[in-house]
Design a protein around this motif. Sequence first.
Motif, mmCIF file in Angstrom:
data_model
loop_
_atom_site.group_PDB
_atom_site.id
_atom_site.type_symbol
_atom_site.label_atom_id
_atom_site.label_comp_id
_atom_site.label_asym_id
_atom_site.label_seq_id
_atom_site.Cartn_x
_atom_site.Cartn_y
_atom_site.Cartn_z
ATOM 1 N N MET A 100 0.826 -1.209 0.000
ATOM 2 C CA MET A 100 0.000 0.000 0.000
ATOM 3 C C MET A 100 0.858 1.256 0.000
ATOM 4 O O MET A 100 0.547 2.224 -0.692
ATOM 5 C CB MET A 100 -0.963 -0.018 1.190
ATOM 6 N N LEU A 101 1.949 1.247 0.748
ATOM 7 C CA LEU A 101 2.849 2.405 0.755
ATOM 8 C C LEU A 101 3.469 2.610 -0.627
ATOM 9 O O LEU A 101 3.559 3.746 -1.106
ATOM 10 C CB LEU A 101 3.939 2.229 1.808
ATOM 11 N N GLN A 118 0.767 4.017 -2.876
ATOM 12 C CA GLN A 118 0.523 5.438 -2.607
ATOM 13 C C GLN A 118 1.569 6.306 -3.303
ATOM 14 O O GLN A 118 1.244 7.369 -3.832
ATOM 15 C CB GLN A 118 0.514 5.701 -1.103
ATOM 16 N N GLU A 119 2.821 5.865 -3.305
ATOM 17 C CA GLU A 119 3.871 6.601 -4.003
ATOM 18 C C GLU A 119 3.612 6.614 -5.509
ATOM 19 O O GLU A 119 3.786 7.638 -6.173
ATOM 20 C CB GLU A 119 5.254 6.006 -3.701
ATOM 21 N N LEU A 161 0.694 6.341 -6.980
ATOM 22 C CA LEU A 161 -0.493 7.151 -7.264
ATOM 23 C C LEU A 161 -0.154 8.637 -7.323
ATOM 24 O O LEU A 161 -0.798 9.394 -8.045
ATOM 25 C CB LEU A 161 -1.578 6.903 -6.220
ATOM 26 N N LYS A 162 0.859 9.057 -6.577
ATOM 27 C CA LYS A 162 1.266 10.468 -6.610
ATOM 28 C C LYS A 162 1.677 10.884 -8.021
ATOM 29 O O LYS A 162 1.545 12.045 -8.393
ATOM 30 C CB LYS A 162 2.433 10.711 -5.658
ATOM 31 N N ASN A 195 -2.079 12.916 -5.484
ATOM 32 C CA ASN A 195 -1.957 13.600 -4.198
ATOM 33 C C ASN A 195 -3.012 14.685 -4.034
ATOM 34 O O ASN A 195 -2.985 15.429 -3.072
ATOM 35 C CB ASN A 195 -0.576 14.249 -4.071
ATOM 36 N N ASP A 214 -10.230 10.048 -6.157
ATOM 37 C CA ASP A 214 -10.725 9.146 -5.112
ATOM 38 C C ASP A 214 -11.075 7.777 -5.692
ATOM 39 O O ASP A 214 -10.731 6.745 -5.119
ATOM 40 C CB ASP A 214 -11.958 9.738 -4.413
ATOM 41 N N THR A 233 -7.863 5.945 -6.643
ATOM 42 C CA THR A 233 -7.185 5.474 -5.436
ATOM 43 C C THR A 233 -7.892 4.266 -4.848
ATOM 44 O O THR A 233 -7.253 3.259 -4.517
ATOM 45 C CB THR A 233 -7.114 6.609 -4.391
ATOM 46 N N MET A 252 -6.188 0.630 -4.578
ATOM 47 C CA MET A 252 -5.995 0.090 -3.234
ATOM 48 C C MET A 252 -6.751 -1.230 -3.060
ATOM 49 O O MET A 252 -6.273 -2.130 -2.378
ATOM 50 C CB MET A 252 -6.454 1.084 -2.164
ATOM 51 N N MET A 256 -7.023 4.876 5.195
ATOM 52 C CA MET A 256 -6.017 4.632 4.166
ATOM 53 C C MET A 256 -6.322 5.366 2.871
ATOM 54 O O MET A 256 -5.435 5.750 2.147
ATOM 55 C CB MET A 256 -5.866 3.135 3.891
ATOM 56 N N TYR A 257 -7.586 5.547 2.535
ATOM 57 C CA TYR A 257 -7.936 6.247 1.287
ATOM 58 C C TYR A 257 -9.333 6.708 1.298
ATOM 59 O O TYR A 257 -10.156 6.425 2.055
ATOM 60 C CB TYR A 257 -7.657 5.392 0.054
#
Length: 110
Positions: free
Chosen positions: A25-26, A29-30, A32-33, A53, A90, A93, A97, A109-110
């Motif tokens: 997930m981390l 998230q990177e 997705l930025k 972001n 959204d 994400t 996720m 988390m989202y």
Amino acid sequence: MFKGGMGMNNMQGILKKAQKMQNQMLKLQEELKEKTVEATAGGEAVKVVVNGNKNIVSLTLSPDAVDPEDVEMLQDMIVTAINDAMKKVDAMTESEMSKVTGGMKLPGMY
């Protein structure tokens, strides 16, 4: 208290899976930025690009959209395009996720 090794092995397995999911997930998230979504309003008179972001990357206004006599309509189109882009981020994400979490929603988390 658990008797025997069976319970502890299950707990360790669960913890390892949770840690692996957290790392995935981390990483996601990177990633997705770096992704962007685009939304338009007013027949593409206003175009906004937002990254994962939720930062606005660009805002483009068609010259036809700029009417000094009707600034309020331009403002409304900008707000509409930005809100639509945020909803798309959204959705993107949540979709990405859910691939990691198997559809399980994790709070915060989202």
